[in-house]
Design a protein around this motif. Sequence first.
Motif, mmCIF file in Angstrom:
data_model
loop_
_atom_site.group_PDB
_atom_site.id
_atom_site.type_symbol
_atom_site.label_atom_id
_atom_site.label_comp_id
_atom_site.label_asym_id
_atom_site.label_seq_id
_atom_site.Cartn_x
_atom_site.Cartn_y
_atom_site.Cartn_z
ATOM 1 N N VAL A 3 0.929 -1.108 0.084
ATOM 2 C CA VAL A 3 0.121 -0.101 0.073
ATOM 3 C C VAL A 3 1.006 1.184 0.011
ATOM 4 O O VAL A 3 1.916 1.369 0.751
ATOM 5 C CB VAL A 3 -0.868 0.102 1.149
ATOM 6 C CG1 VAL A 3 -1.846 1.134 1.178
ATOM 7 C CG2 VAL A 3 -1.676 -1.169 1.285
ATOM 8 N N PRO A 4 0.704 2.277 -0.837
ATOM 9 C CA PRO A 4 1.381 3.603 -1.051
ATOM 10 C C PRO A 4 1.513 4.123 0.527
ATOM 11 O O PRO A 4 0.527 4.229 1.314
ATOM 12 C CB PRO A 4 0.747 4.271 -2.103
ATOM 13 C CG PRO A 4 0.193 3.209 -2.709
ATOM 14 C CD PRO A 4 -0.428 2.188 -1.959
ATOM 15 N N GLY A 5 2.752 4.499 0.902
ATOM 16 C CA GLY A 5 2.940 5.166 2.138
ATOM 17 C C GLY A 5 3.414 4.024 3.470
ATOM 18 O O GLY A 5 3.703 4.622 4.356
ATOM 19 N N HIS A 6 3.170 2.918 2.819
ATOM 20 C CA HIS A 6 3.372 2.000 4.175
ATOM 21 C C HIS A 6 4.932 1.482 3.725
ATOM 22 O O HIS A 6 5.281 1.338 2.639
ATOM 23 C CB HIS A 6 2.463 0.849 4.036
ATOM 24 C CG HIS A 6 1.085 1.308 4.686
ATOM 25 N ND1 HIS A 6 0.339 2.031 3.908
ATOM 26 C CD2 HIS A 6 0.298 0.861 5.766
ATOM 27 C CE1 HIS A 6 -0.654 2.256 4.680
ATOM 28 N NE2 HIS A 6 -0.813 1.562 5.878
ATOM 29 N N ARG A 7 5.469 0.851 4.742
ATOM 30 C CA ARG A 7 6.699 -0.039 4.733
ATOM 31 C C ARG A 7 6.608 -1.351 3.456
ATOM 32 O O ARG A 7 5.590 -1.926 3.587
ATOM 33 C CB ARG A 7 7.211 -0.577 5.928
ATOM 34 C CG ARG A 7 7.710 0.465 6.937
ATOM 35 C CD ARG A 7 8.056 -0.003 8.350
ATOM 36 N NE ARG A 7 9.293 -1.006 8.022
ATOM 37 C CZ ARG A 7 10.486 -0.469 8.124
ATOM 38 N NH1 ARG A 7 10.807 0.553 8.332
ATOM 39 N NH2 ARG A 7 11.387 -1.411 7.921
ATOM 40 N N LEU A 8 7.467 -1.585 2.906
ATOM 41 C CA LEU A 8 7.594 -2.604 1.986
ATOM 42 C C LEU A 8 7.747 -3.903 2.594
ATOM 43 O O LEU A 8 8.387 -4.075 3.836
ATOM 44 C CB LEU A 8 9.048 -2.743 0.771
ATOM 45 C CG LEU A 8 9.150 -1.345 0.165
ATOM 46 C CD1 LEU A 8 10.327 -1.709 -0.568
ATOM 47 C CD2 LEU A 8 7.994 -1.499 -0.877
ATOM 48 N N ASN A 9 6.964 -5.028 2.419
ATOM 49 C CA ASN A 9 6.885 -6.162 2.913
ATOM 50 C C ASN A 9 8.262 -6.838 2.563
ATOM 51 O O ASN A 9 9.140 -6.699 1.718
ATOM 52 C CB ASN A 9 5.850 -7.008 2.347
ATOM 53 C CG ASN A 9 4.524 -6.491 2.488
ATOM 54 O OD1 ASN A 9 4.090 -6.033 3.473
ATOM 55 N ND2 ASN A 9 3.878 -6.515 1.230
ATOM 56 N N GLN A 10 8.783 -7.765 3.435
ATOM 57 C CA GLN A 10 10.133 -8.187 3.772
ATOM 58 C C GLN A 10 10.037 -9.808 4.283
ATOM 59 O O GLN A 10 9.193 -9.896 5.175
ATOM 60 C CB GLN A 10 11.084 -7.499 4.107
ATOM 61 C CG GLN A 10 11.222 -7.106 5.451
ATOM 62 C CD GLN A 10 12.280 -6.288 6.212
ATOM 63 O OE1 GLN A 10 12.523 -5.424 5.616
ATOM 64 N NE2 GLN A 10 12.941 -6.773 7.341
ATOM 65 N N ILE A 11 10.913 -10.466 3.802
ATOM 66 C CA ILE A 11 10.933 -11.801 4.504
ATOM 67 C C ILE A 11 11.987 -11.550 5.781
ATOM 68 O O ILE A 11 13.001 -11.301 5.316
ATOM 69 C CB ILE A 11 11.518 -12.655 3.558
ATOM 70 C CG1 ILE A 11 10.665 -13.035 2.120
ATOM 71 C CG2 ILE A 11 11.608 -14.297 3.958
ATOM 72 C CD1 ILE A 11 11.126 -13.854 1.176
ATOM 73 N N PRO A 12 11.321 -12.073 6.866
ATOM 74 C CA PRO A 12 12.139 -11.858 7.985
ATOM 75 C C PRO A 12 13.707 -12.714 7.831
ATOM 76 O O PRO A 12 13.578 -13.881 7.485
ATOM 77 C CB PRO A 12 11.563 -12.510 8.992
ATOM 78 C CG PRO A 12 10.462 -13.149 8.438
ATOM 79 C CD PRO A 12 10.236 -12.729 7.372
ATOM 80 N N GLY A 13 14.607 -12.284 8.534
ATOM 81 C CA GLY A 13 15.970 -13.100 8.438
ATOM 82 C C GLY A 13 16.753 -12.974 7.166
ATOM 83 O O GLY A 13 16.447 -12.022 6.340
ATOM 84 N N SER A 14 17.600 -13.874 7.027
ATOM 85 C CA SER A 14 18.621 -13.565 5.636
ATOM 86 C C SER A 14 18.908 -15.096 5.193
ATOM 87 O O SER A 14 18.698 -15.965 5.955
ATOM 88 C CB SER A 14 19.672 -12.711 6.007
ATOM 89 O OG SER A 14 20.513 -13.368 7.066
ATOM 90 N N MET A 15 19.483 -15.018 4.182
ATOM 91 C CA MET A 15 19.749 -16.471 3.222
ATOM 92 C C MET A 15 21.056 -16.832 4.491
ATOM 93 O O MET A 15 21.819 -16.343 4.730
ATOM 94 C CB MET A 15 20.385 -15.877 2.152
ATOM 95 C CG MET A 15 20.681 -17.347 1.251
ATOM 96 S SD MET A 15 19.600 -18.361 0.664
ATOM 97 C CE MET A 15 18.907 -17.001 -0.477
#
Length: 328
Positions: free
Chosen positions: A262-274
């Motif tokens: 949604v515009p104005g909201h934080r981008l979704n991300q996968i928690p953690g890292s490879m």
Amino acid sequence: MSFLQVNHLEVTFGLRNGAVKALRDISFSLERGERIGIVGESGAGKSVAAFAVINLLSRPGYISAGEVLFEGRDLAQLSPREMRSIRGNRIAMIFQDPMMTLNPVLTISQQMVECLQAHRNISRRDARAIAVEKLKQVQIPSPEKRLDQYPHELSGGMRQRIIIAIALLMDPALIIADEPTTALDVTIQAEIMELLLELCASNNVGLMLITHDLGIVSQVTERAIVMYAGRIIETGPTKEIINDGQHPYTQGLINALPQQTVPGHRLNQIPGSMPSLQDIPAGCAFNPRCDFVMDICKSEIPGFTRSGGCSVACHMVQAMVESARQEI
């Protein structure tokens, strides 16, 4: 047999503190003229897979198991001399940084002519004529003039077009493109990918596209392969994977696209890292980052389950598919 058939490919890097596997049990196929995309985060093994296909791994990396069958020949077993007759000739590769690919002290003409003369017994005049024709194919303006220029005299988009022209010099049957638009702005990216798609379609050339950008994959490829920590975790028709990804990791990649926010909201991300190759979790390598993790995920590597038109390596998907079959 498929035009390109990769069977149970494994790549190992021998390090001082022990060997680590960068690719594990990689299998896929590619038909002549087909376009596939290999996607995943940095460290997933995408580029290693591309280099393994053309047997271009440098020590301490080496193919430790499996086979790469191209037009019926196992590339993993060919001598360096035999591979040189295939690389740049039957299989061409487009790298992500044209300034690292092009020699800065040679003109474009010198580089294209030398490439042609290395594979064909032709004169410099004929080689230059072919080079001009290939530059026209990739829509380079004033190709005769560009041939006598050095890489630094050209824009980033122009240099990438030159790289594509060089890849097309020998009329290859397969092009491997490793993040071909990474250093370019969005509008130039679209132009380059549209050009590459058009050239592959018109010449019936197979394309293996390595990228982290699902948006590009959805526009260019027919089938997609999703990799995580050196393994394939989902594969199937691109449209099906984009519209209805089954593996939690695939879903995470799709949800992380900017248009999913949604515009104005934080981008979704996968928690953690490879995970590091030296510290791959037991069971499913994605289990520490997965919202749907089960006990079995922490101990057993999942096999592939057919779900719709896709093959998915996920215990949760397997349980859902088996439950649906029992209800029928």
